[in-house]
Write a protein that holds these residues in place. Structure first.
Motif, short mmCIF file in Angstrom:
data_model
loop_
_atom_site.label_atom_id
_atom_site.label_comp_id
_atom_site.label_asym_id
_atom_site.label_seq_id
_atom_site.Cartn_x
_atom_site.Cartn_y
_atom_site.Cartn_z
N THR A 280 0.81 -1.22 0.00
CA THR A 280 0.00 0.00 0.00
C THR A 280 0.85 1.27 0.00
OG1 THR A 280 -0.10 -0.04 2.43
CG2 THR A 280 -1.88 -1.14 1.22
N SER A 281 2.16 1.12 0.14
CA SER A 281 3.05 2.28 0.23
C SER A 281 4.25 2.10 -0.68
CB SER A 281 3.52 2.49 1.68
OG SER A 281 2.42 2.67 2.54
N THR A 294 8.51 8.97 0.88
CA THR A 294 7.52 7.90 0.82
C THR A 294 6.16 8.44 0.37
OG1 THR A 294 6.79 8.12 3.13
CG2 THR A 294 8.71 6.73 2.70
N THR A 296 1.84 6.94 -0.64
CA THR A 296 0.91 5.83 -0.76
C THR A 296 0.89 5.42 -2.23
OG1 THR A 296 -1.02 7.23 -1.23
CG2 THR A 296 -0.51 6.78 1.10
N SER A 298 -1.65 5.00 -4.02
CA SER A 298 -2.66 5.83 -4.68
C SER A 298 -2.09 7.17 -5.10
CB SER A 298 -3.85 6.04 -3.74
OG SER A 298 -4.81 6.88 -4.33
N GLN A 299 -1.21 7.75 -4.29
CA GLN A 299 -0.63 9.06 -4.63
C GLN A 299 0.21 8.99 -5.90
OE1 GLN A 299 1.38 9.86 -0.91
NE2 GLN A 299 -0.23 11.25 -0.21
N ARG A 349 3.87 2.26 5.60
CA ARG A 349 4.53 3.48 5.11
C ARG A 349 5.54 3.99 6.13
NH1 ARG A 349 1.64 9.11 3.03
NH2 ARG A 349 3.52 10.02 2.08
N ASN A 363 2.86 14.09 3.61
CA ASN A 363 2.23 14.05 2.30
C ASN A 363 2.69 15.18 1.38
OD1 ASN A 363 0.53 11.69 2.58
ND2 ASN A 363 -0.63 12.89 4.07
#
Length: 366
Positions: A280-281, A294, A296, A298-299, A349, A363
């Motif tokens: 997931t990371s 780092t 995610t 999705s990012q 993460r 983030n």
């Protein structure tokens, strides 16, 4: 209540803290050394400024009374200090909140904040040395005492309104200088279709940076993925190219408008090489052997993150991250890992470099 003598000494100590930390932030080798010993230099600089600001605000009334009963020399020194600190505080606040402010304000503020240090420093040294070693400067008697100045001097002494006008005019000239520097790339590159605003400052956390050739560099994608792979630059350049024109923001306060980044989307790399993330990371590692950040999954996959090879129609140079850097159009520049050489997919993460060594947001969204 703090004695004015003590207040004066605190002012000197805080100024030294601010000056030294500011010079360290400005100078790449010093900034790198503080990074290596994990000293939160940016936080220290901001904290010193906030303590200084609080100290000044709490003593404003006393300082006003002080100017009423002291000779012009001491009043001048106090007003000079307050004016400089007002400019530092204002431009520093603009730099801190730069993502919410127009770039025609933020870029000149970065220039003024640094330039003012070098303009003010000679006076600070002169003032400190003459007081520390009791050096008698041959000022006119009326300037260093409360005696009446000669008539030809008295009629030309600026009043309070004159001081405000001069301060406003000086501030306007400073911002005008910053705007000229900001527009310089536009004025010297009339044919540039991207009409770049501002200019890039090169930051890195080591005293040098890797110098790959195109054939030497490879990108490794491993960890929790269906099929780990190592990809050459030629293979990546063969994928469909994507161009993004956006504004580039640095968390330190400067920005560059209308930057064109060209490369390949991370999701296109994964799909074309049949890589399925099972974590997931993602941790992105720089080839300098020290920096990493780092994200995610999705990012990187869903938000148009890309591997960049060229900037404004020119190949990246080594200092900009050649042969490849990571870029996310909605995040600050510290998330844009230069000299990218590995993407490791994980379940948990980790904290990035600037979360471990500073206080940057994990983030990094604008």
């Amino acid at each position: 209540m703090i004695r004015l003598t003590t207040l004066h000494h605190l002012h000197g100590i805080l100024f030294v803290f601010l000056f030294l930390s500011g010079i360290a932030l400005y100078t790449a080798p010093l900034r790198t050394w503080f990074n290596e010993i994990q000293f939160p230099l940016v936080s220290f600089h901001i904290a010193s400024a906030l303590v200084y600001l609080l100290l000044v605000l709490l003593q404003l009334k006393r300082l006003y009374v002080y100017t009423k009963r002291k000779p012009p020399k001491k009043t001048f020194n106090l007003m000079l200090n307050l004016s400089a600190f007002f400019l530092w505080s204002t431009t520093g606040a603009v730099m801190y909140f730069q993502a919410a402010l127009p770039q025609m304000l933020t870029n000149p503020s970065v220039w003024i904040h640094g330039m003012l240090t070098f303009v003010y420093f000679p006076w600070a040294v002169f003032h400190s040395l003459t007081h520390a070693f009791h050096i008698q400067v041959p000022w006119p008697v009326w300037w260093k005492s409360r005696k009446e100045p000669p008539a030809h001097v008295k009629e030309n002494i600026p009043g309070r309104r004159d001081f405000i006008k001069l301060t406003a005019l000086g501030t306007a000239f400073l911002f005008a200088g910053g705007l000229v520097k900001w527009f310089q790339p536009v004025l010297t590159a009339a044919g540039d279709e991207t009409r770049m605003r501002g200019y890039f400052r090169i930051y890195n956390v080591t005293n040098d940076y890797p110098r790959y050739t195109e054939r030497e560099w490879e990108l490794t994608i491993d960890g929790l993925v269906s099929s780990p792979v190592t990809i050459s630059r030629q293979e990546l350049r063969a994928l469909p190219e994507t161009a993004v024109v956006t504004d580039f923001y640095c968390v330190t306060g400067w920005s560059v408008r209308n930057v064109e980044m060209r490369g390949v989307l991370v999701r296109d790399v994964l799909s074309n090489f049949s890589i399925t993330p099972e974590g997931t990371s993602v941790t992105a590692y720089s080839g300098d052997g020290l920096y990493y950040d780092t994200f995610t999954v999705s990012q990187l996959v869903d938000e148009d993150a890309m591997l960049v090879f060229s900037l404004n129609d020119d190949e990246l140079i080594h200092a900009q991250g050649y042969p490849c850097r990571l870029f996310h159009p909605e995040m600050y520049g510290y998330k844009s890992v230069k000299w990218l050489e590995r993407l490791e997919f994980t379940e948990e993460r980790q904290q990035g470099y600037w979360q471990v060594n500073g206080d940057y947001d994990l983030n990094g969204y604008l």
